[in-house]
Design an enzyme around this catalytic site. Structure first.
Site, short mmCIF file in Angstrom:
data_model
loop_
_atom_site.label_atom_id
_atom_site.label_comp_id
_atom_site.label_asym_id
_atom_site.label_seq_id
_atom_site.Cartn_x
_atom_site.Cartn_y
_atom_site.Cartn_z
N CYS A 2 54.90 84.08 23.97
CA CYS A 2 55.66 83.39 22.65
C CYS A 2 57.13 83.86 22.85
CB CYS A 2 55.20 83.78 21.40
SG CYS A 2 53.42 83.23 21.25
N GLY A 28 56.94 79.79 25.92
CA GLY A 28 56.12 78.81 25.26
C GLY A 28 56.34 77.50 25.24
N GLY A 103 52.68 88.55 20.74
CA GLY A 103 51.87 89.68 21.31
C GLY A 103 50.17 89.05 20.75
N CYS A 236 54.33 95.80 28.58
CA CYS A 236 53.81 95.23 29.77
C CYS A 236 54.57 94.57 30.97
CB CYS A 236 53.75 93.66 28.98
SG CYS A 236 52.90 92.34 30.14
N CYS A 382 44.12 89.95 29.78
CA CYS A 382 44.93 90.64 29.08
C CYS A 382 44.71 90.10 27.49
CB CYS A 382 46.37 90.00 29.11
SG CYS A 382 47.57 90.73 27.95
N CYS A 433 51.80 98.93 30.80
CA CYS A 433 50.50 98.70 30.69
C CYS A 433 50.26 97.81 31.83
CB CYS A 433 50.17 97.67 29.48
SG CYS A 433 48.85 96.91 29.31
N CYS A 436 45.84 94.57 33.41
CA CYS A 436 45.40 93.30 33.83
C CYS A 436 44.82 93.52 35.49
CB CYS A 436 46.07 92.13 33.73
SG CYS A 436 47.80 92.48 34.40
#
Ligand code: AMP
Length: 467
Positions: A2, A28, A103, A236, A382, A433, A436
């Site tokens: 988003c 998005g 998120g 991320c 994820c 992070c 994934c």
């Protein structure tokens, strides 16, 4: 997945928010919405589709006031229906509140069940509504205190904006999963997921919100609060690989630069004799350029993307995804025929797109097709807000690299190593992070959200400072 934007104390705040969302449409395309505060009440407008399809001059004129937030949505939690479009607006004992959230809360389901058992009636199936319910059940005379208490109790990824009669509040979770930038437009504070929104508005990016930072903007003043810290950041890194716009600065690096570096590293890690490098547009463009420069192999724009259909993967209906590749990509035969091709893309998810692209390039006359991917195999879903299918649908979850190569019918296949990705961004490797690829989830997916005991006393960081 988003994009969010907000601005405080600006004339025509909703118009500026519209532009801020327009620049972040890539985050998005399923629905969008804007809410404004005119000093007396909130005004909201939401709809399905792209920003420009939902808003026109008349609709924007019905969003008066100098405080506004907005959202472009692709659902990762909750289905694609208008009820789930954001901003979510509610009436509480603290006055009207509106929220936009980028998120995914891993604690949302457990919290929702508890709230429903206690009588809460949810209007949406989106995880973002949980924030508002928790706030409504813990009112405080200051909205920010209510929010701070709530943020101590939720787990997962959030970059959010909250609009109230008291001000505009921006918050980033203590792990810092998703980006959120503070900027300034004519002396007024504004917030965006990505700096490309500021570029369009000619706003000045000031700084990223710290992880665990909560900023309250009132007029041209901002105050900053801190949530209790967690040991390490979990930004991320897939934002750099795929999701963010190349012209944005995310987590202090320009996305285009990190993608160029990923391509260059991939060329060194997995060299191949070939005639031309061909990017899979758009997400493979910079990686391919980096690969081409480092390997001294010419680049050809041998695949053309139709930009007018949106991201097929991002459309939630299976039927549209099925048509995806053919609608989206077409080869330029003259650039491909008779050549050994290095096809560069950012990731393989299910493997179905890659397979179709390899086939398309072969049909256009390529003599060899070597696939190079600027990230490691996506083997885990994820849970922090990037739309990935369930683990069983991820081809790398239960297939070896050689099996994937055979499935996509490439002559060779290589992925950039985890070290290669992390070496392409400037932060310390343990501040990202990588769940994934590694399965190392910084916040357990099924966390039931035990409250953090030591939320108070709050540390007031920069009371009264100007934006
Ligand atoms: P697949 O056929 O499932 O392997 O799709 C791979 C393509 O999807 C690549 O071109 C990626 O750029 C793109 N992609 C990767 N992750 C995502 C995502 N979360 N949403 C949309 N597209 C993605």
């Amino acid at each position: 997945m988003c994009g969010i934007f907000g601005i405080e104390g600006a004339p025509d705040a909703a118009n500026l928010t519209y532009l801020g969302l327009y620049a972040q449409q890539h985050r998005g395309q399923e629905s969008a919405g804007i809410v404004s505060w005119d000093g007396e009440q909130l005004h909201a407008e939401r709809g399905m589709g792209k920003v420009a399809e939902i808003f026109d001059e008349r609709k924007l004129s019905e969003l008066p006031g100098g405080r506004s937030i907005g959202h472009t949505r692709y659902s990762t939690a909750g289905s694609s229906v208008i009820a789930n479009a954001q901003p979510i607006v509610v009436m509480t004992s603290m006055g009207p509140l509106g929220i936009v959230h980028n998120g995914n809360l891993v604690s949302a389901m457990a919290t929702r069940h508890e709230l429903e058992a206690a009588g809460s009636i949810f209007q949406t199936t989106s995880d973002s509504e949980v924030f508002l319910h928790l706030m409504a059940t813990r009112p405080h005379h200051e909205v920010v205190e209510s929010l701070l208490r709530v943020l101590g109790d939720v787990r997962g990824a959030y970059s959010l904006l909250l609009i109230s009669r008291e001000g505009l509040i921006a918050a980033r979770d203590p792990h810092g999963f998703r980006p959120l930038i503070l900027g300034e437009l004519d002396g007024q504070p504004c917030f965006a997921s990505e700096t490309c929104a500021f570029d369009l508005l000619e706003a000045r990016p000031l700084r990223e919100l710290d992880r665990g930072e909560v900023v309250v903007a009132r007029g041209d003043q901002i105050e900053s609060y801190r949530l209790p810290p967690v040991a390490r950041a979990s930004r991320c890194v897939f934002e750099h690989v795929y999701f963010s716009r190349p012209d944005s600065e995310v987590f202090s690096d320009t996305v285009a630069q990190s993608r160029l570096e990923m391509g260059a590293r991939l060329a060194r890690e997995a060299p191949v004799e070939a005639d031309v490098v061909v990017p899979v547009p758009d997400s493979g463009l910079y990686g391919a350029l980096g690969f081409s420069r480092a390997s001294r192999t010419p680049i050809e724009l041998g695949l053309i993307r139709n930009h007018y259909i949106g991201r097929t993967f991002i459309e939630p209906q299976q039927s549209i995804r099925h048509f995806g590749v053919k609608v989206k990509l077409n080869p330029v035969r003259e650039l491909i025929a008779g050549k050994r091709i290095v096809l560069v893309d950012d990731s393989i998810v299910r493997g179905t797109t890659s397979r179709k692209i390899v086939n398309m390039v072969r049909e256009a006359g390529a003599t060899e097709v070597h696939v190079r991917i600027t990230s490691p195999p996506t083997a885990f879903s994820c849970v922090y807000g990037i739309d990935t299918p369930t683990r069983s649908e991820l081809i790398a979850s239960d297939h070896s690299q050689e099996e994937i190569r055979r499935f996509i019918r490439a002559d060779s296949l290589a992925y950039l190593s985890l070290e290669g990705v992390l070496g392409s961004v400037s932060g310390s490797p343990d501040s990202y992070c990588t769940a994934c690829w590694s399965g190392d989830y910084p916040v357990p997916a099924e966390s039931h959200g035990e409250p953090q005991a030591e939320l108070f006393p709050l540390r007031l960081e920069a009371a009264g400072s100007r934006a």
